[in-house]
Design a protein around this motif. Structure first.
Motif, PDB file in Angstrom:
ATOM      1  N   ILE A  97       0.840  -1.192   0.000  1.00 52.36           N
ATOM      2  CA  ILE A  97       0.000   0.000   0.000  1.00 52.36           C
ATOM      3  C   ILE A  97       0.879   1.247   0.000  1.00 52.36           C
ATOM      4  O   ILE A  97       1.740   1.423   0.869  1.00 52.36           O
ATOM      5  N   LEU A  98       0.649   2.127  -0.978  1.00 51.76           N
ATOM      6  CA  LEU A  98       1.426   3.357  -1.112  1.00 51.76           C
ATOM      7  C   LEU A  98       0.621   4.599  -0.736  1.00 51.76           C
ATOM      8  O   LEU A  98       1.191   5.645  -0.470  1.00 51.76           O
ATOM      9  N   TYR A  99      -0.681   4.477  -0.771  1.00 53.78           N
ATOM     10  CA  TYR A  99      -1.557   5.588  -0.368  1.00 53.78           C
ATOM     11  C   TYR A  99      -2.879   4.980   0.101  1.00 53.78           C
ATOM     12  O   TYR A  99      -3.361   3.997  -0.475  1.00 53.78           O
ATOM     13  N   GLU A 100      -3.477   5.585   1.122  1.00 56.83           N
ATOM     14  CA  GLU A 100      -4.770   5.098   1.594  1.00 56.83           C
ATOM     15  C   GLU A 100      -5.572   6.217   2.224  1.00 56.83           C
ATOM     16  O   GLU A 100      -5.022   7.105   2.886  1.00 56.83           O
ATOM     17  N   ASP A 101      -6.854   6.180   1.985  1.00 49.47           N
ATOM     18  CA  ASP A 101      -7.780   7.128   2.589  1.00 49.47           C
ATOM     19  C   ASP A 101      -9.143   6.457   2.712  1.00 49.47           C
ATOM     20  O   ASP A 101      -9.776   6.141   1.696  1.00 49.47           O
ATOM     21  N   ASN A 102      -9.555   6.177   3.942  1.00 49.82           N
ATOM     22  CA  ASN A 102     -10.863   5.576   4.226  1.00 49.82           C
ATOM     23  C   ASN A 102     -11.038   4.264   3.458  1.00 49.82           C
ATOM     24  O   ASN A 102     -12.086   4.014   2.856  1.00 49.82           O
ATOM     25  N   ILE A 103     -10.043   3.402   3.506  1.00 47.16           N
ATOM     26  CA  ILE A 103     -10.044   2.229   2.629  1.00 47.16           C
ATOM     27  C   ILE A 103     -10.835   1.043   3.172  1.00 47.16           C
ATOM     28  O   ILE A 103     -10.980   0.040   2.481  1.00 47.16           O
ATOM     29  N   ASP A 104     -11.399   1.155   4.386  1.00 48.14           N
ATOM     30  CA  ASP A 104     -12.115   0.017   4.951  1.00 48.14           C
ATOM     31  C   ASP A 104     -13.617   0.238   5.087  1.00 48.14           C
ATOM     32  O   ASP A 104     -14.328  -0.635   5.593  1.00 48.14           O
ATOM     33  N   GLU A 105     -14.114   1.369   4.609  1.00 51.52           N
ATOM     34  CA  GLU A 105     -15.560   1.584   4.610  1.00 51.52           C
ATOM     35  C   GLU A 105     -16.170   0.896   3.401  1.00 51.52           C
ATOM     36  O   GLU A 105     -15.713   1.064   2.267  1.00 51.52           O
ATOM     37  N   GLN A 106     -17.235   0.137   3.634  1.00 53.96           N
ATOM     38  CA  GLN A 106     -17.881  -0.613   2.564  1.00 53.96           C
ATOM     39  C   GLN A 106     -18.850   0.303   1.822  1.00 53.96           C
ATOM     40  O   GLN A 106     -19.818   0.799   2.393  1.00 53.96           O
ATOM     41  N   PRO A 160     -31.730  -8.446  -2.130  1.00 53.90           N
ATOM     42  CA  PRO A 160     -32.768  -7.412  -1.984  1.00 53.90           C
ATOM     43  C   PRO A 160     -33.171  -6.814  -3.335  1.00 53.90           C
ATOM     44  O   PRO A 160     -32.338  -6.671  -4.235  1.00 53.90           O
ATOM     45  N   ALA A 161     -34.430  -6.461  -3.452  1.00 51.79           N
ATOM     46  CA  ALA A 161     -34.932  -5.886  -4.706  1.00 51.79           C
ATOM     47  C   ALA A 161     -34.258  -4.568  -5.043  1.00 51.79           C
ATOM     48  O   ALA A 161     -34.194  -4.170  -6.213  1.00 51.79           O
ATOM     49  N   ASP A 162     -33.750  -3.872  -4.033  1.00 49.65           N
ATOM     50  CA  ASP A 162     -33.036  -2.613  -4.269  1.00 49.65           C
ATOM     51  C   ASP A 162     -31.566  -2.728  -3.848  1.00 49.65           C
ATOM     52  O   ASP A 162     -30.903  -1.738  -3.564  1.00 49.65           O
ATOM     53  N   GLY A 163     -31.054  -3.966  -3.809  1.00 50.51           N
ATOM     54  CA  GLY A 163     -29.680  -4.197  -3.364  1.00 50.51           C
ATOM     55  C   GLY A 163     -28.645  -3.766  -4.395  1.00 50.51           C
ATOM     56  O   GLY A 163     -28.926  -3.684  -5.599  1.00 50.51           O
ATOM     57  N   GLU A 164     -27.453  -3.483  -3.912  1.00 53.68           N
ATOM     58  CA  GLU A 164     -26.343  -3.106  -4.794  1.00 53.68           C
ATOM     59  C   GLU A 164     -25.041  -3.642  -4.198  1.00 53.68           C
ATOM     60  O   GLU A 164     -24.855  -3.621  -2.975  1.00 53.68           O
ATOM     61  N   THR A 165     -24.165  -4.120  -5.041  1.00 54.65           N
ATOM     62  CA  THR A 165     -22.894  -4.678  -4.573  1.00 54.65           C
ATOM     63  C   THR A 165     -22.065  -3.618  -3.868  1.00 54.65           C
ATOM     64  O   THR A 165     -21.915  -2.490  -4.367  1.00 54.65           O
ATOM     65  N   THR A 166     -21.492  -3.978  -2.720  1.00 51.46           N
ATOM     66  CA  THR A 166     -20.640  -3.065  -1.957  1.00 51.46           C
ATOM     67  C   THR A 166     -19.323  -3.751  -1.601  1.00 51.46           C
ATOM     68  O   THR A 166     -19.276  -4.966  -1.386  1.00 51.46           O
ATOM     69  N   MET A 167     -18.280  -2.951  -1.552  1.00 59.38           N
ATOM     70  CA  MET A 167     -16.961  -3.416  -1.132  1.00 59.38           C
ATOM     71  C   MET A 167     -16.204  -2.226  -0.546  1.00 59.38           C
ATOM     72  O   MET A 167     -16.588  -1.068  -0.746  1.00 59.38           O
ATOM     73  N   SER A 168     -15.132  -2.502   0.157  1.00 62.59           N
ATOM     74  CA  SER A 168     -14.233  -1.443   0.588  1.00 62.59           C
ATOM     75  C   SER A 168     -13.191  -1.197  -0.489  1.00 62.59           C
ATOM     76  O   SER A 168     -12.948  -2.051  -1.347  1.00 62.59           O
ATOM     77  N   ALA A 169     -12.562  -0.026  -0.451  1.00 63.60           N
ATOM     78  CA  ALA A 169     -11.508   0.283  -1.422  1.00 63.60           C
ATOM     79  C   ALA A 169     -10.361  -0.715  -1.299  1.00 63.60           C
ATOM     80  O   ALA A 169      -9.759  -1.120  -2.300  1.00 63.60           O
ATOM     81  N   ARG A 170     -10.065  -1.130  -0.076  1.00 64.31           N
ATOM     82  CA  ARG A 170      -9.002  -2.109   0.131  1.00 64.31           C
ATOM     83  C   ARG A 170      -9.338  -3.418  -0.595  1.00 64.31           C
ATOM     84  O   ARG A 170      -8.501  -4.007  -1.278  1.00 64.31           O
ATOM     85  N   SER A 171     -10.585  -3.878  -0.443  1.00 65.48           N
ATOM     86  CA  SER A 171     -10.977  -5.129  -1.072  1.00 65.48           C
ATOM     87  C   SER A 171     -11.053  -5.016  -2.589  1.00 65.48           C
ATOM     88  O   SER A 171     -10.733  -5.969  -3.300  1.00 65.48           O
ATOM     89  N   VAL A 172     -11.480  -3.861  -3.098  1.00 63.92           N
ATOM     90  CA  VAL A 172     -11.486  -3.658  -4.552  1.00 63.92           C
ATOM     91  C   VAL A 172     -10.063  -3.732  -5.097  1.00 63.92           C
ATOM     92  O   VAL A 172      -9.808  -4.380  -6.122  1.00 63.92           O
ATOM     93  N   ALA A 173      -9.130  -3.087  -4.407  1.00 58.88           N
ATOM     94  CA  ALA A 173      -7.731  -3.128  -4.840  1.00 58.88           C
ATOM     95  C   ALA A 173      -7.182  -4.546  -4.783  1.00 58.88           C
ATOM     96  O   ALA A 173      -6.421  -4.971  -5.659  1.00 58.88           O
TER      97      ALA A 173
END
Length: 445
Positions: free
Chosen positions: A52-61, A187-200
């Motif tokens: 990791i070289l830069y991080e900002d709020n990387i664990d919020e889903q 859920p009928a109104d669900g949407e995929t979520t991830m943290s920035a860390r997990s996306v990376a």
């Protein structure tokens, strides 16, 4: 209990320790920490090491929109690799996908019921143009249904070591956009979520496990054969590719994402002078200006390439200072080892840091007493050469900290009963002589 004993033995099984000067510091402590990224969350990692070289709020889903398709791509490549599907397979398009593919408000290529499409064609429309109906058709082709595919997505996320994730469909659209045809149990109104860390982390695995994804992700413009006499233009949504509005040197991927919940998000990657960076910006810039996500990504790329250098700490084929490791039960009692590859670290320029080198034996190569055992084959991995920094660098979750595999350079055959008996006898008399010597010495002390 045995597992704990082995882990403890591996931790203390250090053949040598060197304290050396190294030009490195974790990013957060570097003077170059001047970049200011306008996004709800952002991260930059070294694409080869996961550092990791830069991080900002990387664990919020947070919602990730079409960046979800990176997992769909991963599972597609895996299915191709395992022979479950083939690039030239004809894909059955479910009836509800035809009208969805013609919705102009969603990213799509129009699909027709009187024309056949291959896995490769649908994949290209997904990777280049983020075609949603194509993605859903591929998911059903791979797993039998999108519902089953979503289960695979979440299972694979766990296998890859991701921490914060919830996949609800294969495309990244909000389920409310799917006209009631969203995967069962979501859920009928669900949407995929991830943290920035997990996306990376997902991007890291996709690029390292299936680097061929860049052959398509880097295409600025393509055409889709929608029917016998119908072609559709597919400009890549990634505007940082060559010839695009925000062209950036070395940019060759990876995936954009846009929904009301996710804002304008982007997972980018670029290669310069042998160094690959991976960046993620989530809900970047002004929600009304889609290109601002590329402006924020450019800040990260500039910062990474201008202020960090990649250095080789350990070279491939390097022998430890004492490269002989003790072996139990072998014709030889020691085996020589070397490093299997280069160990590289991204370091802020002009920063200094001390580190030590440590050798640890892999747990699965040890017996219950924590000993490396024969037989051993030349080229076989037997442990890791680790680099321990005084100020530790941070890596994305699930990625091995700084280390490189150690491999044996010679075959060590298992010793026969006679050899082991002679060693036992030798040890017995050696121990007896030591005891007698200690006793006699005690008489005159």
């Amino acid at each position: 209990m045995k597992r704990n004993n082995r882990a403890k033995w591996a931790k203390v099984s250090v053949l040598f320790t060197l304290i050396l000067a190294l030009v490195t510091l974790p990013y957060q402590q570097a003077d170059a920490n001047t970049v200011n990224v306008d996004a709800s969350a952002a991260i930059m990692i070294n694409g080869d090491t996961g550092q990791i070289l830069y991080e900002d709020n990387i664990d919020e889903q947070l919602a990730i929109a079409s960046m979800t398709k990176m997992m769909t791509e991963y599972l597609l490549f895996e299915a191709i690799e395992e022979g479950q599907v083939a690039w030239d397979d004809t894909v059955v398009i479910e009836d509800h996908l035809y009208p969805l593919s013609h919705q102009s408000g969603l990213s799509n290529v129009p699909l027709r019921s009187d024309y056949d499409y291959t896995v490769e064609e649908l994949y290209e429309s997904m990777a280049i143009y983020s075609a949603n109906a194509s993605t859903m058709a591929l998911a059903a082709h791979i797993a039998g249904s999108e519902t089953a595919f979503v289960e695979q997505m979440n299972e694979k996320a766990g296998e890859l070591g991701l921490d914060q994730y919830d996949f609800v469909n294969s495309s990244g659209l909000n389920n409310s956009s799917l006209d009631g045809f969203h995967p069962e149990g979501t859920p009928a109104d669900g949407e995929t979520t991830m943290s920035a860390r997990s996306v990376a982390q997902l991007a890291y695995h996709l690029l390292n496990d299936y680097p061929e994804v860049l052959e398509t992700a880097s295409v600025p413009f393509a055409e889709f054969q929608a029917g016998p006499d119908e072609t559709v233009n597919m400009p890549n949504w990634n505007q940082m590719l060559p010839g695009m509005s925000h062209e950036y040197e070395g940019a060759d991927g990876l995936k954009t994402g846009t929904t009301d919940a996710a804002g304008n998000s982007f997972t980018g990657t670029a290669l310069q002078d042998g160094t690959r960076l991976i960046t993620v910006v989530m809900n970047a810039g002004n929600p009304q200006v889609r290109t601002e996500r590329f402006d924020e990504t450019e800040k990260l790329f500039d910062h990474g390439f201008d202020n960090f250098e990649e250095i080789t700490v350990v070279e491939e084929g390097q022998e430890p200072e004492d490269n002989m490791i003790s072996v139990n039960g072998g014709k030889e009692t020691e085996v020589p080892v070397v490093t299997s590859e280069n160990l590289k670290i991204s370091t802020p320029q002009n920063a200094e840091q001390e580190y030590s080198l440590e050798v640890a034996i892999d747990e699965d190569r040890m017996n219950e007493d924590g000993e490396l055992v024969a037989p051993i084959t030349a080229g076989e991995r037997i442990g890791t050469l680790k680099v321990n920094f005084d100020d530790p660098t941070e890596y994305i979750q699930g990625i091995q900290s700084s280390g490189v595999a150690l491999v044996a350079t010679e075959d060590i055959e298992e010793a026969g009963w006679f050899t082991m008996s002679m060693r036992g006898i030798g040890s017995f008399f050696s121990g007896m002589w030591t005891s007698i010597t200690d006793t006699v010495t005690g008489w005159f002390s």
